[in-house]
Design an enzyme around this catalytic site. Structure first.
Site, PDB file in Angstrom:
ATOM      1  N   SER A 592      42.401  41.246  33.812  1.00  0.00           N
ATOM      2  CA  SER A 592      40.628  41.578  34.841  1.00  0.00           C
ATOM      3  C   SER A 592      40.147  41.591  33.857  1.00  0.00           C
ATOM      4  CB  SER A 592      40.914  43.197  35.585  1.00  0.00           C
ATOM      5  OG  SER A 592      39.691  43.363  35.948  1.00  0.00           O
ATOM      6  N   ASP A 667      41.788  37.154  45.732  1.00  0.00           N
ATOM      7  CA  ASP A 667      41.102  37.560  44.818  1.00  0.00           C
ATOM      8  C   ASP A 667      40.052  37.965  44.697  1.00  0.00           C
ATOM      9  OD1 ASP A 667      40.446  39.357  42.639  1.00  0.00           O
ATOM     10  OD2 ASP A 667      41.583  38.767  40.770  1.00  0.00           O
ATOM     11  N   HIS A 699      43.872  41.306  43.989  1.00  0.00           N
ATOM     12  CA  HIS A 699      43.187  40.486  42.132  1.00  0.00           C
ATOM     13  C   HIS A 699      44.519  41.604  41.749  1.00  0.00           C
ATOM     14  CE1 HIS A 699      40.930  41.101  38.658  1.00  0.00           C
ATOM     15  NE2 HIS A 699      40.883  42.759  39.176  1.00  0.00           N
TER      16      HIS A 699
END
Length: 723
Positions: A592, A667, A699
């Site tokens: 991320s 995602d 995600h």
């Protein structure tokens, strides 16, 4: 000569111990969990604690009156029998005793259970072994909010239903347009501390709720590959600089069925936060944050008319204002409330009157309030968990409302999860630190002395796992004044005369802290696994990360990645100063924001980092959502230089090492467009890049597939860095 402060050594070397298997990188935390108590808490109005047995089948108690010996309060069988006796219209098959219980009195607790037809909120009496109250809503519903009078508000799709205490179902909204979302916690992308979309007044007669109109936000496609013919699922994803959702707050009166919209005014693209009813039900308080996120007005509204009453106070900043907490009213005093803000540097508490007058600053030094636990029995003091030791520790504090005086109730260095008994005489204290797996004890609040040790866990790895040495380091940021917390994990069977490859594990973004004074130092099992495979594993919480205050974080404003990378390079400088580090074999892995940092480091410092793995990476902040992205970067049209500088799409030509990008194909947080466009940029630049999709994940990658992911990452480092 710079000094690096090293502390808290932990050495594990066991003659018959083994390394983790790749499966244990995922399932190890459960397999090797330190001895503990499950769901321990104070029983209301007593000097007793309750907890669940190790197999979750029994609710047990330990009390001062019984010399802290264990006794059984209720079993799963007791509870299930009471359910079936009280609710004959449904079927129950409980796997365990309810985990989340809240003591309402000395003998009764409240919990939620699911039947075959409905979900229930029940009150159970541990003495009579009977369910004394049960209210329900459809098991097809979600986000249920229970009122004091047993009305229940819940969501059916994008609409709100209320099940009254009498069992009548009331249709509060009936929007057929799927772009209108009522009552959902997924409002403003759940930023600004938003964890719900509906609020009952104290009497349970009126329901305030978000009405989110996102019909003007463009559809964003996510593809489900599991169907015979792939199916497209559209989501609303408001990207930075583009059209945002419009949100209003509506109040519904249960008796009359009337609705009124609170007059929060223009512009429509603003954020409504910190929604709070006052105890009388006469007023609603709302934080109105502008789209620029640098000006907060905390407003008071008439709940009967929706009219604006007054602005109690405002917060303005050159960077951002980030409200995170609804009000907490002082019990038995509807004219006073607690407001939390980091406006003065650290998230702390302030006592206000409902007229907006600041009555008392309840802050203490540089302690950040991380969890407000509530008031004491006399409602004159507040207990809370706060930070200490430069953010590494969490301790229990107590502040007096009248004097503002604060005392620290726990003292042992580490991460404390503690609470105070109803009579204010004892602390239930659970803590760990780098050398302490888990300890739970009863502590006398007056003299801070141990009353009773309940759990003192041994090292769960002894004679099983060859645990690498873990060490904390403190470095100094490039500005020369800011301490940075780091963690180094040495390879198993470490030999200082050898040279080892390095895996840097990074996150680096706001609201996350990777290094903390808890068991294993906050390290994940994959970090430990890689150390056992012969890597030095290093992590640094750079400026911009959590638990260090506003100034520490806001240096990232309008230039995400810049100061963060400078701090990470101080970590590299530290590593290169060590004779056992192979400076030609340094890699980096992150997910991320950490994926953004990984790719940034691989391109900006391409002579240093030879291998990188970027999971779910942000590649260009103009593709990220408004609420988070614009807080830190402003709009692309307002900060074109910052967006250009932080974008990785124009830096593909600078890639030299081997980079593996991993993305979840569905995602909805960092959409796949980020990594796809970077791959395309690499193709045009003639750069080789490796790319792997997990088709059925969002995600992150969970479950057994996470084992596959960690095996892939480990192999990638072994092939391209270690050999």
């Amino acid at each position: 000569m710079k000094k690096y402060i090293l502390s808290f050594l932990l050495v594990g070397s066991f003659a018959v111990a083994q390394n983790f298997t790749i499966d244990e990188t995922v399932f190890g935390p459960r397999k090797y969990a330190p001895t503990s108590l499950n769901a321990q808490q104070w029983r209301k109005d007593s000097q007793s604690i309750t907890y669940l047995s190790t197999d979750y089948s029994t609710l047990s108690e330990k009390s001062a009156g019984n010399n802290w010996e264990a006794t059984t309060l209720a079993t799963k069988s007791d509870f299930e029998s009471a359910l079936k006796s009280k609710i004959t219209s449904d079927e129950f098959a409980l796997r365990m005793f309810p985990y989340a219980i809240e003591w309402k009195s000395n003998n009764t607790f409240e919990t939620e259970v699911a039947g075959k037809k409905n979900n229930y909120k029940v009150i159970y009496d541990v003495v009579s072994k009977q369910i004394t109250s049960a209210v329900s809503y459809s098991n097809e519903g979600s986000e249920a909010k229970f009122a004091s009078n047993n009305n229940i508000a819940w969501l059916e799709g994008n609409n709100i239903r209320i099940t009254s205490a009498e069992g009548k179902i009331i249709e509060v909204t009936s929007d057929e347009n799927k772009g209108i979302i009522n009552g959902s916690s997924n409002t403003h992308r759940q930023e600004f501390g938003i964890d719900r979309g509906m609020w009952w007044n104290e009497a349970g007669t009126q329901l305030a709720y978000y009405r989110k109109d996102e019909s003007m936000v463009g559809n964003y496609p996510l593809t489900n590959w599991n169907e015979r013919e792939a199916v497209n699922k559209d989501i609303k994803y408001p990207m930075a600089g583009m059209t945002s959702e419009n949100v209003t707050l509506v109040v519904y009166d249960v008796a009359s069925g009337n609705k009124l919209t609170i007059k929060t005014g223009e512009p429509v693209e603003q954020f409504l936060t910190m929604v709070s009813w006052d105890p009388t039900g006469n007023h609603i308080y709302i934080g109105i944050l502008n789209r620029e996120q640098n000006h907060l007005k905390f407003n008071k509204y008439d709940a009967k008319t929706g009219a604006f009453v007054k602005t109690l106070f405002e917060e303005k900043a050159t960077t951002w204002v980030e409200p995170q907490h609804a009000l907490t009213f002082v019990p038995n005093n509807p004219k006073q409330f607690i407001y939390q803000t980091d406006f003065n540097g650290y998230n702390q508490m302030y006592l206000y009157s409902t007229d907006g007058k600041l009555l008392k600053n309840l802050g203490f030094k540089d302690v950040i309030v991380s969890n407000m636990l509530g008031f004491d029995a006399k409602n004159t003091k507040i207990n809370y968990i706060g930070t200490s030791n430069n953010g590494l520790d969490r301790q229990l504090f107590q502040v007096d409302l009248k004097s503002g005086k604060t005392i620290q109730l726990t003292t042992v260095a580490g991460m404390h999860n503690a609470s105070v008994s109803s009579d204010g005489t004892m602390i239930l204290d659970q803590f760990s630190n780098l050398t302490t797996p888990n300890e739970i004890a009863i502590v006398n609040i007056k003299n801070k002395k141990l009353n009773k040790s309940l759990v003192k866990s041994e090292n769960p790895f002894t004679e099983k796992i060859d645990l690498p040495k873990i060490e904390f380091v403190t470095l100094t940021s490039p500005d020369g004044t800011t301490p940075l917390n780091g963690r180094i994990i040495y390879p198993t069977n470490f030999d200082a005369t050898k040279k080892y490859p390095v895996m840097v594990y990074v996150y680096g973004g706001s609201h996350a802290q990777l290094v903390s004074n808890r068991w294993l130092g906050g390290a994940g099992y994959f970090d430990l696994y890689m150390a056992q495979q012969g890597y030095v594993v290093f992590t640094l919480d750079n400026r911009g990360s959590d638990a260090r205050g506003k100034k520490f974080c806001e240096v990232t404003h309008r230039n995400l990645g810049v100061n963060e990378m400078e701090d990470q390079m101080k970590g590299i400088e530290f590593l290169k100063s060590k004779s056992f580090v192979d400076a030609d074999k340094i890699g980096v892995f992150g997910w991320s924001y950490g994926g953004f940092m990984t790719t940034s480091l691989m391109t900006k410092h391409n002579e240093t980092f030879k291998v990188g793995v970027a999971g779910g990476p942000v590649m260009d902040w103009k593709y990220y959502e408004i609420m988070y992205g614009e807080r830190y970067m402003d709009m692309p049209q307002e900060n074109p230089e910052g967006y250009e500088k932080s974008s990785l799409l124009n830096k593909a030509n600078d890639l030299k090492g081997r980079l593996l990008i991993i993305h979840g194909a569905q995602d909805p947080v960092v959409v796949q467009q980020h990594s796809m466009n970077f791959v395309e940029a690499c193709i045009k630049a003639g750069k080789q890049v490796d790319y792997f999709l997990y088709p059925n994940h969002e995600h992150n990658v969970g479950g057994k597939d996470r084992i596959h992911m960690y095996a892939k990452i480990a192999d990638y480092f072994d092939i391209h860095l270690k050999k």
